[in-house]
Design an enzyme around this catalytic site. Sequence first.
Site, PDB file in Angstrom:
ATOM      1  CG  HIS A 173      -2.074  -1.024   1.014  1.00 32.75           C
ATOM      2  ND1 HIS A 173      -3.207  -0.796   0.269  1.00 32.75           N
ATOM      3  CD2 HIS A 173      -2.179  -2.298   1.466  1.00 32.75           C
ATOM      4  CE1 HIS A 173      -3.972  -1.878   0.281  1.00 32.75           C
ATOM      5  NE2 HIS A 173      -3.357  -2.809   0.992  1.00 32.75           N
ATOM      6  CB  THR A 174       4.352   1.933  -0.484  1.00 35.63           C
ATOM      7  OG1 THR A 174       4.614   0.686  -1.130  1.00 35.63           O
ATOM      8  CG2 THR A 174       4.601   1.794   1.008  1.00 35.63           C
ATOM      9  CG  ASP A 175       0.995   0.605  -5.577  1.00 36.17           C
ATOM     10  OD1 ASP A 175       0.180   0.854  -4.659  1.00 36.17           O
ATOM     11  OD2 ASP A 175       0.740  -0.173  -6.519  1.00 36.17           O
TER      12      ASP A 175
ATOM     13  N   GLY B 193      -8.633 -14.176  -7.264  1.00 36.77           N
ATOM     14  CA  GLY B 193      -8.998 -13.329  -6.124  1.00 36.77           C
ATOM     15  C   GLY B 193      -8.156 -13.589  -4.886  1.00 36.77           C
TER      16      GLY B 193
ATOM     17  CG  LEU C  33      -1.001 -15.165  -5.276  1.00 42.44           C
ATOM     18  CD1 LEU C  33      -0.774 -16.647  -5.551  1.00 42.44           C
ATOM     19  CD2 LEU C  33       0.143 -14.623  -4.417  1.00 42.44           C
TER      20      LEU C  33
ATOM     21  CB  SER D 296      -5.653 -13.719 -10.988  1.00 40.19           C
ATOM     22  OG  SER D 296      -6.622 -13.079 -10.195  1.00 40.19           O
TER      23      SER D 296
ATOM     24  CG  ASP E  23      -0.885  -5.622  -8.358  1.00 36.68           C
ATOM     25  OD1 ASP E  23      -0.002  -5.537  -7.477  1.00 36.68           O
ATOM     26  OD2 ASP E  23      -2.101  -5.633  -8.103  1.00 36.68           O
TER      27      ASP E  23
ATOM     28  CE1 TYR F 164      -5.116  -1.393  -3.283  1.00 37.39           C
ATOM     29  CE2 TYR F 164      -6.248   0.285  -4.553  1.00 37.39           C
ATOM     30  CZ  TYR F 164      -5.103  -0.388  -4.213  1.00 37.39           C
ATOM     31  OH  TYR F 164      -3.908  -0.027  -4.812  1.00 37.39           O
TER      32      TYR F 164
END
Length: 402
Positions: free
Chosen positions: A44-46, A138, A141, A143, A188, A238
């Site tokens: 949660h830094t991006d 979900g 990773l 997807s 991601d 989120y």
Amino acid sequence: MVTKKVISTNKIISDLTSKFKDLYQQKPTKAYFAPGRINLIGEHTDYNGGYVFPCAISLGTYALVTPKTDNQVKIYSTNFSDTGINTFPLDDLNINRDDGWINYPKGMFKAFADKGHQLDHQLDHGFNILIYGNLPDGSGLSSSASIEMLFGKILNDQFGDVFSGPELAKLGQHVENTDIGVNSGIMDQYAVEMGQKNTAILLDTNTMKSDLVPIKLGNYKIVIMNTNKKRGLKDSKYNERRKECEEALALVNKVADFSSFGAMSNDEFDEYTYTINNATLLKRARHAVSENQRTLRAVKALRNNAVDEFGRLMNASHISLEYDYEVTGPNLDTLVHEAWKNGAIGARMTGAGFGGCAIAIVPADQIDRFTKNVGDTYNYRFGYDADFYIANIADGPREIQI
Ligand code: GLA
């Protein structure tokens, strides 16, 4: 409790080829693969202008493809077989957000078209496509980024590599933000697209400069622990977390001038905490700042082969996500806390949280005992199994010769 067996690429392609022939009564002409990712630290830094430290993994999404001379794109996913063959025409790529998973591939066709690379204009053909992913859906990773970058690879191939890797990652993020409705950062898609075997990527999301760092863990391996508790980011908190960080930064900037929490040191944050007069916002901001600094420290430790210190910083990251950012929940916390008790030198949730997966660094010769103990406690507490995989750090998207 055993670790999940991973089926070989040859077997996957041969099974998918039979399925493709059944579906479309023809042979596939090309095959592609795009990986998933784990994030080692920097969570949660991006979207806070900070650092992330992810790597691509050998699990991911496969596609078999044959071009055809009409205007239709047909896509079947073995992971969503209940939706059958999904069809859309190349000259109508409008997105309806209620259409589900098809918006990931369709969004990539649209993103290419919006940049002037329209298949219906230039090549006058559609595709028959079959996709299959061995990333648990979900599960945190990535997807979704894996599908986006898979289609980035397929389309880039059609147009002669018009986009660089980082540009494709941006297109994928655009699809996620506008077509899916998740206000996610770049991590991601960047990790999936730019991943390289046995290295992690230290990415500064503020400047988009990156460094490849070899992952040498000696006698340790990375174990992925899947809670099997699904979450859709669209329905999760989120977007709310992202908004809370923006609100907290606005409070700080009433008296200061920081471009993001990624631009703040721990000491600077300390100096300005008095401006954030809301307990929840203060916790969110503290995570954003501390996690960013922790990531830099952790990467330094890894570069110095201090794997133990790297592990402890992973633990600290989880604690910060559990208590300050509040994105873990009982399933992830159980796996991580049990991992700590059972010999992991570092363990934390990975990805967005709210369910999904955690990772642990475990001595290679203790993995069986580790997965049994952690798995048994998990099953006892929740009444269903967690899954365990060994993470192999792998390359980004590629064509597979068939
Ligand atoms: C999701 C998002 C990423 C990142 C992580 C949390 O995976 O897609 O952009 O914000 O959560 O680190």
